[in-house]
Design an enzyme around this catalytic site. Structure first.
Site, PDB file in Angstrom:
ATOM      1  N   GLY B 236     -71.985  26.091 125.221  1.00  0.00           N
ATOM      2  CA  GLY B 236     -72.456  24.583 125.259  1.00  0.00           C
ATOM      3  C   GLY B 236     -71.663  24.143 124.047  1.00  0.00           C
ATOM      4  CG  ASP B 265     -59.667  24.766 124.153  1.00  0.00           C
ATOM      5  OD1 ASP B 265     -59.829  23.834 125.100  1.00  0.00           O
ATOM      6  OD2 ASP B 265     -60.811  25.016 123.452  1.00  0.00           O
ATOM      7  CG  HIS B 293     -64.066  23.517 122.704  1.00  0.00           C
ATOM      8  ND1 HIS B 293     -62.889  23.609 123.434  1.00  0.00           N
ATOM      9  CD2 HIS B 293     -64.908  22.950 123.628  1.00  0.00           C
ATOM     10  CE1 HIS B 293     -63.236  23.314 124.694  1.00  0.00           C
ATOM     11  NE2 HIS B 293     -64.284  22.768 124.885  1.00  0.00           N
TER      12      HIS B 293
END
Lengths: 453, 453
Positions: B236, B265, B293
């Site tokens: 999350g 990624d 992120h």
């Protein structure tokens, strides 16, 4: 009230045009990964939309196909060969000599798996299971051939991008497109998931008709370009009659290669029997779903077993078996829709994996699986020339045989008869699509499909 | 414009009340599978919703927990033991002696895997991968402990029903609920997927704050009831800072057990490098995602390799590497949303599977993987006491170590510094949730997350 429809066997031709728009699998600036949308002709694809009952021809603007995303803009695109190669996508356009590499030289030959409705929710689960090796095994590389529609084309690109980002070693080729004559090229498996859902006020006869046309066209395409021994798994509902229409339009492919998915019903039936008997579901075996994938389907508790013992000797509550058990399996899809707000894509994908694996792995001794297949030559006295779910066994070579040692009682026979009648009536209702002349629609009752309750 | 927030460490107590409503996992008529919703107190769960900036306490009506669906109505339910047992679901309420059966006696001991956001799209892919054995292997039975919310509870039941209908042999227990103190009980893995998406007009600071509270609470719950060596994977977003908040609220659990997911990624970076170099993606290795992120993440092409050769010697177009490559990885999520109309749940689930497998299988010789981890003791000079994505290797025991032999140049160091600054600023902005007093929010820029472009 019987409704009559004429048989639309005429074909149409359309010309070729070129639309140049580049939207890359990554970013539009990079010349390397811009790809060109080339609209190529398909004289065969036309779409009859007689709903609500007016027969008017609406020809789709010719379908688009995306060229390989590594085509650099300065390369003038050579005219497409007459026999169109399905268009590869992104990193899957590269070719690899699997025999030349240490890790892959022992792998089997790559197999072509075509999937229709490839941008839908069921496919969104299934494609990643196919790519991971969960279905055909850890040494079977695959080429995924994904069929979408003009409306779902961007989503189809999104699926291909996510497959790129998943880095599955076994997934060596991915092509996307909206022309079945292109996408089904050399397909060895065809998983036909795409279908039109029931619209508001749409009767079952309309649903049969609209979807029947899709599967008639896909049958023709498979017949023209797929591997002659392609295995076809029809998931799009009404799947039994769609499978019948598909095989009737594919005379070069053995009828017994066509399946209608009833494995989800079988899995659901096993779970309910396990729950009632207080055992884990791996203890339940020999569960057959007879008949049509509709509310006339027959979850067979007479021949089913728990720990190898007949279910009726483990669950003695006959009333529960006849009423609640049968009803629970038939309505499970509807209950899930109420919980979820959408239909059960994940467990449907799991059941498609199970259904394929049942054909590529030998059936355990003494057990069998349910699949809707062509009834010609069946040992149960069921009417021929329809697609009916029955108990089958396989040696794991993709083929199957009917199971001989099953018993019937009045209850089971009567239920099977009702589903048989429904499928015979459906067959008459789509005669215009199976090449049997004038369709006469006189369906006994509007048997809501489990997923549409 | 710095914003100051007070630290809400006070607790609340609420009384126990019992709501009896039966909605069955299958059909309400059958006594066998009616289940009782019992609302139990949880003095610990309260939800601060200071957005938009007004600090007002809004206590959730106490969470509900569903009893086992095989409870027959004539059995008077014994009062729940003080330490609440997470509520099992349907066929997964039965207990099985795996050691007593031929097929399962060689299996490992069952492991508890808790998943938050279990009714969401990412989980809808992930749970079936966990249940199939794709993550922990074909001899590792698992118990899934699914955390939802009051709003998503019916959908959570739908997920559990679909797991029942999938008949996975390795899936032996499933419990569902909305109280982390119940669901995280004895968890050995905690996959924290649930988070609040960014609402219209919501600034990054608000997103940090609202989600921070969820992860502070879940950290406390893990600390109180999970296995002392639980591995926590935060998905999350903003996942780095959510992971920091979580570990700060779980002093009994080693900080290095907390991960923030940056594997998607990494997978995306590998695919783009493969595409540019014209190789299949399994030839790309040693790809690190450094940092946060967010759009300050750093896909490292300096240390990456293709066929074991430095990428910069294979792809000589430095400008492409610095501009397009980095931008493509950072914006891929946004491009997918435009294609799909929803975020990339399937490939995210695949990357979670990859991230877990990287910790439970030995890292191939010479390679490494990216994961966001606690920076204390890192050999790269990155600021301590934040969660930063770095290159790691594992022996396959669930633990990992930092990779020593990586090189830096000005370009890479400058990019890493920028992401480091962002995470340090985020840390100050959530000081009220990490127990470090007054939060001061002064975020350098609003770095849109890839999935939210």
């Amino acid at each position: 009230m019987a409704v009559v429809k004429l048989s639309p066997w005429a074909n149409y031709s359309s010309s070729k045009s070129e639309i140049k728009s580049s939207s890359s699998s990554s970013s539009s600036k990079s010349s390397l990964s811009a790809y060109v949308i080339n609209v190529s002709s398909s004289p065969r694809l036309s779409f009859y939309n007689p709903y609500p009952r007016r027969l008017h021809h609406q020809r789709l603007s010719s379908p688009a196909s995306i060229r390989c995303s590594v085509t650099s803009s300065d390369q003038i695109q050579a005219p497409l060969p007459a026999k169109q190669k399905p268009e590869c996508f992104g990193v899957f356009c590269l070719t690899y000599d699997l025999k030349a590499e240490e890790e892959t030289k022992s792998w089997k030959k790559i197999i072509n798996v075509a999937v229709s409705g490839a941008a839908g929710m069921i496919s969104n689960h299934l494609l990643f299971k196919l790519a991971s090796g969960e279905v055909f095994g850890p040494d079977q590389p695959i080429s995924l051939k994904l069929l979408g529609s003009e409306r779902s084309f961007a989503a189809l690109e999104g699926v291909a991008m996510e497959l790129e980002d998943s880095l599955y070693p076994l997934l060596r080729q991915v092509s996307i497109g909206i022309d079945p004559y292109e996408i089904f090229q050399d397909a060895e498996w065809a998983l036909l998931i795409g279908a039109k859902p029931r619209g508001p006020g749409m009767e079952r006869a309309d649903l049969l008709d609209i979807n029947g046309q899709i599967f008639a066209e896909q049958g023709k395409a498979l017949n023209a370009v797929a591997s002659p021994n392609v295995k076809v798994m029809v998931v799009g509902n009404p799947c039994n009659t769609n499978a019948l229409i598909c095989l009737k339009n594919a005379p070069n492919i053995p009828p017994k290669n066509f399946h209608a998915l009833t494995r989800l019903d079988e899995n659901r039936a096993k779970c309910q029997l396990a729950l009632k008997a207080g055992v884990f579901y791996d203890k339940v075996s020999n569960v057959t779903i007879w008949g049509n994938h509709s509310t006339t389907q027959v979850p067979d508790f007479l021949n089913a077993k728990i720990h190898g013992i007949p279910v009726t000797e483990v669950i003695r509550d006959r009333k529960w078996l006849e009423d609640e058990f049968t009803n629970m399996v038939q309505t499970r899809g509807g209950v899930l829709i109420k919980k979820w707000g959408r239909s059960s894509a994940a467990s449907t994908a799991v059941s498609i994996v199970d259904a394929i694996r049942s054909l590529v792995t030998p059936t355990p001794e003494g057990d069998w699986f349910s699949t809707g297949v062509y009834t010609n030559g069946n040992p149960y006295g069921i009417a021929e020339d329809i697609v009916f779910s029955m108990p089958c066994r396989s040696k794991g070579d993709g083929d199957y045989e009917f199971v001989k040692d099953v018993i019937f009682d009045d209850y089971l026979s009567k239920k099977i008869k009702k589903s048989e009648d429904e499928l015979l009536a459906e067959k008459k209702c789509v005669a215009h699509l199976t090449g049997e002349g004038i369709a006469v629609c006189d369906l006994p009752e509007d048997t809501m499909l489990p997923g549409e309750m």
